[in-house]
Design an enzyme around this catalytic site. Sequence first.
Site, PDB file in Angstrom:
ATOM      1  N   SER A  26      42.091  43.418  33.573  1.00 31.03           N
ATOM      2  CA  SER A  26      43.252  42.986  34.358  1.00 31.03           C
ATOM      3  C   SER A  26      43.177  41.532  34.820  1.00 31.03           C
ATOM      4  CB  SER A  26      43.428  43.896  35.582  1.00 31.03           C
ATOM      5  OG  SER A  26      42.244  43.934  36.359  1.00 31.03           O
ATOM      6  N   HIS A  31      44.060  40.799  42.716  1.00 32.42           N
ATOM      7  CA  HIS A  31      44.202  40.299  41.345  1.00 32.42           C
ATOM      8  C   HIS A  31      44.814  38.895  41.355  1.00 32.42           C
ATOM      9  CE1 HIS A  31      43.390  44.431  40.109  1.00 32.42           C
ATOM     10  NE2 HIS A  31      43.172  43.947  38.906  1.00 32.42           N
TER      11      HIS A  31
END
Length: 291
Positions: free
Chosen positions: A40, A273
């Site tokens: 990711s 993230h």
Amino acid sequence: MRFRRVLFAAVSTVVLLIVSTTAATAAERSYRSYVALGDSYTSGPLIPLPRFDPLFCGKSTQNYPSILAAALRVRSYTDISCGGADTTNMTQPQSVFLGRNPAQFSALSPRTDLVTLGIGGNDYGVFGTLVGTCPSLRASDPTGNPCQDRFTVGGVDTVKAKIADTGKNVEKVLAGIHARSPRADVLVIGYPRIAPESGYCPKILPFAEGDYAWLNDVEKALNSAIEKAVAADGKSSFVDTFGPSAGHDACAPKGAAWINGQHTNLLAAAAYHPYRTGMAGVAAVILRHLR
């Protein structure tokens, strides 16, 4: 007013020269077929706009592979990265909600001449363990290091112990890439900084104060294990993003942060993230490395 116009013209000229130099340097290394492998931190979940191949891999059209492919003007570009991937998903398909991502090595071919690889953080559940456990322990000891204590058994840091095996896994991945794409330049991308070197921002990064330093140590250990795997491989190169991301951690001011904090932003980034700014920052680091 005249001075401002002259100053603006001078600044514009400098910017054009920098862009032209970057483009010319990138052109010196002409790549035809680029493949991006990774998890990711490569795919970029929730960074607009999403790709749908498959949707729940969380691939963005503005992740660093996309930015890099455009800057290098490659003829062929395949981004097969997927959120949640670990080193086993290089050779095995990955099930995601409402779909499946093929084994990432399926994108490689003898014609591939550039590969970027961002993998390792999900092996043995390292990242998931940190963000899934540490915030809930903050209340028990806000100024201490309860998460580090939780994962220290008999004087052994069990999280760092797992990371040593991650390096061995990355070595095997690199051997698999070379076997499938023997002519490719292989760049292994490290993980950028999540926590600041000093200071705290509990509303954004809800770790106990003492666990900030431990989180940094875990990330350093992970990047070091990956870098050592690259050195042992001898045919790839490691791209450090931890150092260049100093001042761009989750606690950095809005617009400067490369990494999101605890709150998912459906129009910007998943929790913990990278933002679009982070992807652009990593792409710039990779381009400098290629120069």
